[in-house]
Motif scaffolding. Sequence first.
Motif, PDB file in Angstrom:
ATOM      1  N   GLN A 133       0.817  -1.215   0.000  1.00 17.67           N
ATOM      2  CA  GLN A 133       0.000   0.000   0.000  1.00 17.67           C
ATOM      3  C   GLN A 133       0.852   1.268   0.000  1.00 17.67           C
ATOM      4  O   GLN A 133       0.329   2.383   0.158  1.00 17.67           O
ATOM      5  CB  GLN A 133      -0.930  -0.001   1.218  1.00 17.67           C
ATOM      6  N   ALA A 134       2.164   1.126  -0.185  1.00 16.46           N
ATOM      7  CA  ALA A 134       3.028   2.305  -0.198  1.00 16.46           C
ATOM      8  C   ALA A 134       2.622   3.241  -1.336  1.00 16.46           C
ATOM      9  O   ALA A 134       2.282   2.799  -2.442  1.00 16.46           O
ATOM     10  CB  ALA A 134       4.487   1.886  -0.353  1.00 16.46           C
ATOM     11  N   GLY A 135       2.645   4.512  -1.064  1.00 17.80           N
ATOM     12  CA  GLY A 135       2.261   5.522  -2.050  1.00 17.80           C
ATOM     13  C   GLY A 135       2.147   6.862  -1.362  1.00 17.80           C
ATOM     14  O   GLY A 135       2.984   7.229  -0.549  1.00 17.80           O
ATOM     15  N   PHE A 136       1.092   7.598  -1.666  1.00 16.23           N
ATOM     16  CA  PHE A 136       0.878   8.858  -0.962  1.00 16.23           C
ATOM     17  C   PHE A 136      -0.601   9.135  -0.832  1.00 16.23           C
ATOM     18  O   PHE A 136      -1.438   8.552  -1.529  1.00 16.23           O
ATOM     19  CB  PHE A 136       1.613  10.029  -1.621  1.00 16.23           C
ATOM     20  N   ARG A 137      -0.909  10.014   0.121  1.00 17.44           N
ATOM     21  CA  ARG A 137      -2.287  10.367   0.426  1.00 17.44           C
ATOM     22  C   ARG A 137      -2.480  11.856   0.191  1.00 17.44           C
ATOM     23  O   ARG A 137      -1.681  12.677   0.640  1.00 17.44           O
ATOM     24  CB  ARG A 137      -2.607  10.013   1.881  1.00 17.44           C
ATOM     25  N   ILE A 138      -3.548  12.191  -0.502  1.00 16.93           N
ATOM     26  CA  ILE A 138      -3.944  13.578  -0.747  1.00 16.93           C
ATOM     27  C   ILE A 138      -5.103  13.904   0.183  1.00 16.93           C
ATOM     28  O   ILE A 138      -6.067  13.140   0.263  1.00 16.93           O
ATOM     29  CB  ILE A 138      -4.386  13.768  -2.213  1.00 16.93           C
ATOM     30  N   GLN A 139      -5.018  15.032   0.873  1.00 22.88           N
ATOM     31  CA  GLN A 139      -6.128  15.506   1.692  1.00 22.88           C
ATOM     32  C   GLN A 139      -6.555  16.871   1.151  1.00 22.88           C
ATOM     33  O   GLN A 139      -5.794  17.832   1.208  1.00 22.88           O
ATOM     34  CB  GLN A 139      -5.721  15.606   3.153  1.00 22.88           C
ATOM     35  N   VAL A 140      -7.743  16.921   0.632  1.00 21.57           N
ATOM     36  CA  VAL A 140      -8.279  18.169   0.085  1.00 21.57           C
ATOM     37  C   VAL A 140      -8.954  18.934   1.223  1.00 21.57           C
ATOM     38  O   VAL A 140      -9.610  18.344   2.078  1.00 21.57           O
ATOM     39  CB  VAL A 140      -9.288  17.887  -1.038  1.00 21.57           C
ATOM     40  N   THR A 141      -8.776  20.255   1.232  1.00 17.24           N
ATOM     41  CA  THR A 141      -9.453  21.082   2.226  1.00 17.24           C
ATOM     42  C   THR A 141     -10.218  22.199   1.533  1.00 17.24           C
ATOM     43  O   THR A 141      -9.948  22.547   0.382  1.00 17.24           O
ATOM     44  CB  THR A 141      -8.460  21.706   3.230  1.00 17.24           C
ATOM     45  N   ALA A 142     -11.159  22.757   2.261  1.00 22.25           N
ATOM     46  CA  ALA A 142     -11.943  23.867   1.710  1.00 22.25           C
ATOM     47  C   ALA A 142     -11.072  25.084   1.428  1.00 22.25           C
ATOM     48  O   ALA A 142     -11.441  25.935   0.614  1.00 22.25           O
ATOM     49  CB  ALA A 142     -13.064  24.234   2.686  1.00 22.25           C
ATOM     50  N   ALA A 143      -9.911  25.165   2.082  1.00 20.15           N
ATOM     51  CA  ALA A 143      -9.022  26.316   1.884  1.00 20.15           C
ATOM     52  C   ALA A 143      -8.104  26.160   0.676  1.00 20.15           C
ATOM     53  O   ALA A 143      -7.439  27.123   0.291  1.00 20.15           O
ATOM     54  CB  ALA A 143      -8.181  26.555   3.144  1.00 20.15           C
ATOM     55  N   ASN A 144      -8.043  24.972   0.077  1.00 25.90           N
ATOM     56  CA  ASN A 144      -7.284  24.838  -1.168  1.00 25.90           C
ATOM     57  C   ASN A 144      -8.006  25.597  -2.282  1.00 25.90           C
ATOM     58  O   ASN A 144      -9.240  25.565  -2.375  1.00 25.90           O
ATOM     59  CB  ASN A 144      -7.144  23.374  -1.567  1.00 25.90           C
ATOM     60  N   THR A 145      -7.245  26.265  -3.139  1.00 25.18           N
ATOM     61  CA  THR A 145      -7.838  27.027  -4.233  1.00 25.18           C
ATOM     62  C   THR A 145      -7.983  26.142  -5.466  1.00 25.18           C
ATOM     63  O   THR A 145      -7.326  25.096  -5.585  1.00 25.18           O
ATOM     64  CB  THR A 145      -6.970  28.243  -4.586  1.00 25.18           C
ATOM     65  N   ASP A 146      -8.806  26.578  -6.395  1.00 25.89           N
ATOM     66  CA  ASP A 146      -8.942  25.841  -7.650  1.00 25.89           C
ATOM     67  C   ASP A 146      -7.637  25.844  -8.433  1.00 25.89           C
ATOM     68  O   ASP A 146      -7.314  24.869  -9.121  1.00 25.89           O
ATOM     69  CB  ASP A 146     -10.086  26.432  -8.483  1.00 25.89           C
ATOM     70  N   SER A 147      -6.874  26.911  -8.322  1.00 25.30           N
ATOM     71  CA  SER A 147      -5.574  26.953  -8.988  1.00 25.30           C
ATOM     72  C   SER A 147      -4.633  25.898  -8.423  1.00 25.30           C
ATOM     73  O   SER A 147      -3.896  25.244  -9.171  1.00 25.30           O
ATOM     74  CB  SER A 147      -4.959  28.351  -8.832  1.00 25.30           C
ATOM     75  N   GLU A 148      -4.658  25.711  -7.103  1.00 26.09           N
ATOM     76  CA  GLU A 148      -3.828  24.677  -6.490  1.00 26.09           C
ATOM     77  C   GLU A 148      -4.269  23.287  -6.942  1.00 26.09           C
ATOM     78  O   GLU A 148      -3.432  22.405  -7.171  1.00 26.09           O
ATOM     79  CB  GLU A 148      -3.893  24.798  -4.968  1.00 26.09           C
TER      80      GLU A 148
END
Length: 417
Positions: A383-398
Amino acid sequence: MTSMVDGARGQESEPLSPQWSELARLKSVTRLYDAVIDEIDGRRIRIGDHWLSDFASCNYLGFDLDPEIMAAPIEQIRKWGTHPSWSRLLGNPRLYPEIEERLTALLEAPDTLVLPTITHIHLSVIPVLADQGAVFCEAQAHRTIFDGCSVARGQGARLHRWHQNDLDQLRTLLRASPADKPRLVCMDGVNSMTGNPPDLAGVAALCREEGALLYVDDAHGFGVIGERRADETSPYGARGNSVVRHLGESYDNLILVGGFSKAYSSLLAFIALPTRMKEMLKFAAAPYLYSGPSPTASLATVLAGFDVNAARGEQIRADLHRKTRRVLDQVRALKLDCPNTSDFPVIELPLKDGADLGVVATLLWSHGIYVTLAAYPLVPRNQAGFRIQVTAANTDSEIDDLNAALAELAPYLRATA
């Protein structure tokens, strides 16, 4: 064993066991581990002279950057000082019962007890509830749950592992354990890697049938998902009142554990439980008896978070869902293997067999993307890899930048079958 060298700082460190050597290697080749963050600007962070878009934060609702919440501690600090340093057994600032009353109403739970962290709760409450009976830890449960179960074993409980997709296994284990002693079943709510909720109804029904107590840690669900209703603004549901309400379950024979350190961006955690059990834990749980409490600023931001959640929470969750779907749409368009079937804002991307997480980390760094690296032994090797956590403060550009990076990283990531 030979001593490991800290490549990031050029200093010799203590010898490590082979189990941890991969983490030491990754630390030596990437600055995504053990990073010193020098500055933030919204969800942009600076490490040294390098700016990155932060997708490793668990501040799902963006409360850490909300001006109303950021202003809240000043008045309470003037009243209470920076830290009410009594143990809770000795004295509780009025802020504590206010939080517990509002939290109990939000969760629609019988009662609540707040303590500094979820880890404190697992290590102290699980052994108390298991006593000299048996504790059943789900195989993929968070490591801190397993640690609490291990403490229970050290104090005389029997420890069993089970898999949430095999209720027959759990039933067999429960029936083999004496019914005249406590039996505690421990599991995650929203899984911290897959982002998926469990079959809570099935497990809860089995525990009630067999007379066992179910203990659910919803660290990543509380604040994000909640009760379903006709006027909800997204599939996350309404009010952010956790996996129990989201899945239409009751608190009958069920203990819910959650924290404010993620969605509410404050250092505090809670247990939802019957009042009689709350009163018992006040004398049996070490954090209530001995630990220094959460700082005044954390208590103040929890209370301010309740206000923002009531006023703007549905709008924030709708925006969070929209942004998460943008990332998941890209993941699915690239045909990447991703266990997330819930659209909750935790997105795990496992590596292709033979791919080097260090190489992937270097590419992420070059794209200015900061994520949670998931390496062995923090996760199983496959299961090695990476995890993305999206937040409401992330912008659409990001999110645009993240999606562009995923397109370049696709050859290193596991594809769907």
